[in-house]
Design a protein around this motif. Structure first.
Motif, mmCIF file in Angstrom:
data_model
loop_
_atom_site.group_PDB
_atom_site.id
_atom_site.type_symbol
_atom_site.label_atom_id
_atom_site.label_comp_id
_atom_site.label_asym_id
_atom_site.label_seq_id
_atom_site.Cartn_x
_atom_site.Cartn_y
_atom_site.Cartn_z
ATOM 1 N N TRP A 17 45.954 74.878 34.470
ATOM 2 C CA TRP A 17 45.488 73.998 35.019
ATOM 3 C C TRP A 17 46.095 72.560 34.660
ATOM 4 O O TRP A 17 46.217 71.773 35.378
ATOM 5 N N SER A 18 46.486 72.530 33.307
ATOM 6 C CA SER A 18 47.220 71.227 32.930
ATOM 7 C C SER A 18 48.825 71.315 33.358
ATOM 8 O O SER A 18 49.542 70.411 32.988
ATOM 9 N N GLY A 19 49.201 72.432 34.135
ATOM 10 C CA GLY A 19 50.489 72.268 34.704
ATOM 11 C C GLY A 19 51.629 73.050 33.580
ATOM 12 O O GLY A 19 52.687 73.004 33.877
ATOM 13 N N LEU A 20 51.009 73.571 32.734
ATOM 14 C CA LEU A 20 51.870 74.755 31.891
ATOM 15 C C LEU A 20 51.799 75.883 32.122
ATOM 16 O O LEU A 20 50.954 76.422 32.838
ATOM 17 N N ARG A 21 53.027 76.515 31.927
ATOM 18 C CA ARG A 21 53.130 78.031 32.272
ATOM 19 C C ARG A 21 52.640 78.616 30.664
ATOM 20 O O ARG A 21 53.440 78.430 29.860
ATOM 21 N N ALA A 22 51.531 79.315 31.013
ATOM 22 C CA ALA A 22 50.961 80.139 29.729
ATOM 23 C C ALA A 22 50.861 81.751 29.773
ATOM 24 O O ALA A 22 50.519 82.136 30.961
ATOM 25 N N GLU A 23 51.108 82.489 28.859
ATOM 26 C CA GLU A 23 50.848 83.889 28.894
ATOM 27 C C GLU A 23 50.095 84.389 27.722
ATOM 28 O O GLU A 23 50.152 83.439 26.585
ATOM 29 N N ALA A 24 49.248 85.218 27.746
ATOM 30 C CA ALA A 24 48.339 85.424 26.808
ATOM 31 C C ALA A 24 48.483 86.958 26.166
ATOM 32 O O ALA A 24 48.663 87.849 27.070
ATOM 33 N N PHE A 25 48.265 87.097 24.991
ATOM 34 C CA PHE A 25 48.570 88.468 24.384
ATOM 35 C C PHE A 25 47.166 88.669 23.495
ATOM 36 O O PHE A 25 46.841 87.694 22.696
ATOM 37 N N GLY A 26 46.754 89.780 23.268
ATOM 38 C CA GLY A 26 45.689 90.335 22.572
ATOM 39 C C GLY A 26 45.851 90.739 21.102
ATOM 40 O O GLY A 26 45.225 90.664 20.255
ATOM 41 N N SER A 27 47.388 90.771 20.960
ATOM 42 C CA SER A 27 47.661 91.109 19.387
ATOM 43 C C SER A 27 49.188 90.262 19.068
ATOM 44 O O SER A 27 50.010 90.279 19.967
ATOM 45 N N ALA A 28 49.335 90.276 17.887
ATOM 46 C CA ALA A 28 50.762 89.930 17.278
ATOM 47 C C ALA A 28 51.642 91.015 17.877
ATOM 48 O O ALA A 28 52.850 90.642 18.384
ATOM 49 N N GLU A 29 51.467 92.310 17.742
ATOM 50 C CA GLU A 29 52.342 93.252 18.110
ATOM 51 C C GLU A 29 52.690 93.287 19.764
ATOM 52 O O GLU A 29 53.921 93.675 20.030
ATOM 53 N N GLU A 30 51.450 92.957 20.356
ATOM 54 C CA GLU A 30 51.756 93.152 21.857
ATOM 55 C C GLU A 30 52.837 91.729 22.375
ATOM 56 O O GLU A 30 53.898 92.025 23.088
ATOM 57 N N PHE A 31 52.748 90.546 21.577
ATOM 58 C CA PHE A 31 53.683 89.321 21.815
ATOM 59 C C PHE A 31 55.046 89.860 21.351
ATOM 60 O O PHE A 31 55.855 89.534 22.097
ATOM 61 N N LEU A 32 55.037 90.523 20.452
ATOM 62 C CA LEU A 32 56.437 90.865 19.761
ATOM 63 C C LEU A 32 57.197 91.702 20.687
ATOM 64 O O LEU A 32 58.375 91.796 20.855
ATOM 65 N N ARG A 33 56.485 92.610 21.229
ATOM 66 C CA ARG A 33 57.229 93.904 22.325
ATOM 67 C C ARG A 33 57.456 93.008 23.746
ATOM 68 O O ARG A 33 58.043 93.575 24.480
ATOM 69 N N SER A 34 56.822 91.946 23.947
ATOM 70 C CA SER A 34 56.751 91.355 25.505
ATOM 71 C C SER A 34 58.137 90.887 25.645
ATOM 72 O O SER A 34 59.111 90.544 24.869
ATOM 73 N N GLU A 35 58.427 90.537 27.010
ATOM 74 C CA GLU A 35 59.430 89.881 27.476
ATOM 75 C C GLU A 35 59.362 88.525 27.123
ATOM 76 O O GLU A 35 60.474 87.720 27.428
ATOM 77 N N PHE A 36 58.271 87.974 26.970
ATOM 78 C CA PHE A 36 58.218 86.253 26.647
ATOM 79 C C PHE A 36 58.815 86.063 25.268
ATOM 80 O O PHE A 36 58.966 84.704 24.966
ATOM 81 N N LEU A 37 59.098 86.813 24.362
ATOM 82 C CA LEU A 37 59.207 86.175 22.976
ATOM 83 C C LEU A 37 60.363 85.275 22.881
ATOM 84 O O LEU A 37 60.204 84.175 22.421
ATOM 85 N N GLY A 38 61.489 85.718 23.863
ATOM 86 C CA GLY A 38 62.724 84.647 23.561
ATOM 87 C C GLY A 38 62.547 83.587 24.689
ATOM 88 O O GLY A 38 63.277 82.579 24.665
ATOM 89 N N GLN A 39 61.518 83.521 25.340
ATOM 90 C CA GLN A 39 61.067 82.299 26.459
ATOM 91 C C GLN A 39 60.159 81.374 25.940
ATOM 92 O O GLN A 39 59.765 80.512 26.599
ATOM 93 N N THR A 40 59.520 81.741 24.619
ATOM 94 C CA THR A 40 58.287 81.002 24.557
ATOM 95 C C THR A 40 58.898 79.735 23.833
ATOM 96 O O THR A 40 59.697 79.578 22.733
ATOM 97 N N SER A 41 58.260 78.631 24.094
ATOM 98 C CA SER A 41 58.654 77.367 23.584
ATOM 99 C C SER A 41 57.487 76.887 22.605
ATOM 100 O O SER A 41 57.727 75.736 21.942
ATOM 101 N N CYS A 42 56.335 77.483 22.809
ATOM 102 C CA CYS A 42 55.093 76.970 21.661
ATOM 103 C C CYS A 42 54.261 78.175 21.805
ATOM 104 O O CYS A 42 53.914 78.793 22.723
ATOM 105 N N LEU A 43 53.943 78.731 20.563
ATOM 106 C CA LEU A 43 53.216 79.530 20.260
ATOM 107 C C LEU A 43 51.654 78.999 19.832
ATOM 108 O O LEU A 43 51.604 78.573 18.803
ATOM 109 N N LEU A 44 50.545 79.444 20.440
ATOM 110 C CA LEU A 44 49.198 79.221 19.970
ATOM 111 C C LEU A 44 48.804 80.261 19.290
ATOM 112 O O LEU A 44 48.571 81.644 20.005
#
Length: 138
Positions: A32-59
């Motif tokens: 809603w704030s104009g950011l591109r956001a992707e969500a993951f349910g676990s650290a392992e899921e994030f590490l396996r994702s295609e977004f690891l190399g594209q992520t500019s900020c990690l919440l």
């Protein structure tokens, strides 16, 4: 301002939290704030994702089943992924907060977090810094 908005849309903010309601509401707020956001349910899921190399900020949540947020932070450093991390936690101890910040976290927020505080923390990470790319000056 338009150039900054275009840049922020190209940057991925990844949300890693085992609480589905936090993932959904945070992702909705960021989009809603104009950011591109992707969500993951676990650290392992994030590490396996295609977004690891594209992520500019990690919440990142601290306490999660399996690999916790502090372990993900450590592993990312080991593999050379220097993604700015803003931790979000409802139950982290003061020691966990200190460890996260000592290891280089860009911020540490306590849940429930005000949307203004969250957006401000993300903005401070995504804002281009002066002399961030010296090669452009050559």
């Amino acid at each position: 301002m338009d150039a900054n908005k275009q840049n922020s849309e190209a940057m991925v903010v990844a949300i890693v939290d085992d609480d589905a309601s936090v993932r959904v509401s945070t992702r909705r707020l960021l989009r809603w704030s104009g950011l591109r956001a992707e969500a993951f349910g676990s650290a392992e899921e994030f590490l396996r994702s295609e977004f690891l190399g594209q992520t500019s900020c990690l919440l990142l949540d601290v306490r999660m089943p399996g690999m916790d947020g502090l372990e993900l932070q450590r592993r990312m450093m080991e593999i050379g992924q220097r993604i700015p991390i803003v931790f979000l936690s409802a139950r982290a101890s003061e020691e966990e907060e200190k460890r996260a910040l000592r290891a280089g976290a860009a911020g540490f927020l306590r849940k429930p977090v005000r949307k203004e505080a969250l957006l401000s923390a993300i903005e401070s990470v995504l804002e281009p810094r002066p002399n961030n790319n010296p090669s452009k000056e050559l």
